[in-house]
Design an enzyme around this catalytic site. Structure first.
Site, PDB file in Angstrom:
ATOM      1  CG  ASP A   9      -2.068   0.965   1.099  1.00  0.00           C
ATOM      2  OD1 ASP A   9      -2.077   1.756   0.135  1.00  0.00           O
ATOM      3  OD2 ASP A   9      -2.967   0.937   1.955  1.00  0.00           O
ATOM      4  CG  ASP A 103      -3.528   3.959  -2.902  1.00  0.00           C
ATOM      5  OD1 ASP A 103      -4.461   3.139  -3.040  1.00  0.00           O
ATOM      6  OD2 ASP A 103      -3.532   4.855  -2.036  1.00  0.00           O
ATOM      7  CD  GLU A 104      -5.575  -1.777  -0.555  1.00  0.00           C
ATOM      8  OE1 GLU A 104      -5.709  -2.530   0.418  1.00  0.00           O
ATOM      9  OE2 GLU A 104      -6.438  -0.936  -0.878  1.00  0.00           O
TER      10      GLU A 104
END
Length: 403
Positions: A9, A103-104
């Site tokens: 993350d 973003d993960e």
């Protein structure tokens, strides 16, 4: 064989990107999101969080809590480019990955310990991402997606945690129930009202009690509290629907404006269908009024991806749904029940010139962007951008979103 699942993350991703572009933001409270009174915080720095600010908070409230914060509207295209850089590094390194948001990421490293230490691989991957992109990133490594995601949250900022096999239950036991993925605010409040605040308490409760309190969701939460999660890393999820909506800075009763925006939404979504070689058979229109009452109306239609069919249906549903003399706060359109297929020609209604026009417009949009050619009535609208919803990537989170 127990699985080995890595969760990665990016730390305060939008803020980190902005700091790469302007190092004067380093160490200062930063808010990214809509800049109007109805703006929503899409991301905030740790310095802003110290004042009680969090994502999804109204920007007006965030500025009250942290008046010295630097407010940035943000640019989704810039964030998408940096996200793609990180994605390419992960793609080159791991055998199987899932991009669950901009973003993960999850990666399945099961079996790699026979050849190479999976924790060492995760460390090297993290170091490479930091070195090549300049962005901070944290990770958690464990036997399943739930524990790895929780571990990442505990590792932040810019760190890593490995949860050894057999230690998962005691690792999460002292943590708040809010740490369990997919525990919404409503479920959290229900559990708080029962005095359940730590995961340890759920671990000690019978599953039947959780089911009685929260239904099927209670069973899912109970299993996660026991570190039970068999969900696989999914490299691609087939979309079942596409949608877009618009919240107005000021509530409106301008029906011409409303219809123009709905037309543009339908036109843009129809283009996305054709680009992805998809057809829809269900159209839904959503209207939210100034009193926050929200209404939806849907209709089943023959499978299609044609502008003239879908626009007509959207406007028809809106006319049935719209109550005059009430201010409108939000409108939206959704196409669902998607299937593979190209547009089916109607032998009795379609003409060759119309089909050629669709082909020419789509070719121009593919090359120059979705707004390069459009109907005049929808020129005022902000559509869902150039993002292709059928390429296996999660939709980009718009940094300048509004309530």
């Amino acid at each position: 064989m127990e699985k080995t699942i890595l969760h990665l993350d990016m730390d305060t991703f939008f803020v980190s990107v902005e700091r790469l572009l302007d190092n004067r933001l380093i160490g200062k409270p930063v808010l990214i999101g809509g800049v109007t009174d109805r703006g929503v915080v899409a991301a905030c720095s740790y310095e802003a969080r110290a004042y009680g600010v969090h994502s999804a908070m109204p920007m007006k409230r965030a500025k009250e809590l942290c008046p010295d914060a630097i407010q940035i509207r943000g640019n989704s295209a810039t964030y998408t480019n940096y996200s793609e850089d990180v994605t390419n590094i992960i793609k080159e390194t791991v055998p199987l990955y899932e991009k669950s948001s901009i973003d993960e990421f999850y990666a399945d490293l099961t079996g790699l310990d026979k050849f190479y230490n999976s924790y060492t691989m995760a460390l090297e991957l993290r170091k490479r991402i930091i070195k090549e992109t300049g962005l901070p990133i944290s990770f958690g490594l464990s036997k399943n997606k739930t524990i790895s995601k929780i571990a990442t949250g505990e590792a932040k900022p810019n760190n890593q945690i490995m949860v050894e096999l057999g230690t998962e239950v005691p690792f999460i036991a002292p943590l708040s129930i809010s740490k369990i993925p997919m525990v919404g605010e409503k479920a959290q409040q229900t559990l708080y009202s029962l005095g359940v605040k730590q995961i340890k308490t759920i671990q000690e409760m019978p599953m039947e009690l959780m089911e009685k309190v929260l239904g099927k969701n209670g069973v899912s939460i109970w299993k996660k509290a026991q570190a039970l999660d068999s969900s696989p890393v999914m490299p691609y999820n087939e979309r079942k629907s596409i949608s877009t909506e618009r919240t107005f800075d000021r509530d409106t009763i301008d029906v011409v404006k409303l219809k123009g925006i709905l037309l543009a939404m339908a036109e843009n979504l129809a283009f996305q269908l054709r680009r992805g070689q998809k057809l829809t058979s269900c159209v839904t229109v959503k209207v939210r009024y100034s009193d926050f009452n929200t209404y939806t109306l849907q209709s089943r239609i023959p499978y299609t991806s044609a502008d003239h069919v879908l626009i007509a249906k959207v406007l028809e549903l809106f006319n049935k749904l719209y109550h005059k003399r009430l201010l409108v706060r939000l409108i939206g359109v959704r196409f669902s029940h998607l299937v593979e297929g190209s547009y089916q020609i109607n032998l009795f209604e379609d003409i060759e010139e119309q089909l050629n026009l669709y082909h020419a417009m789509d070719k121009m949009r593919d090359k120059y962007g979705d707004r390069v050619v459009m109907r005049a009535a929808g020129m005022e609208a902000r559509t869902i951008s150039r993002f292709n919803p059928f390429n296996g990537e999660p939709p980009p989170l718009l940094p300048n979103r509004r309530r």
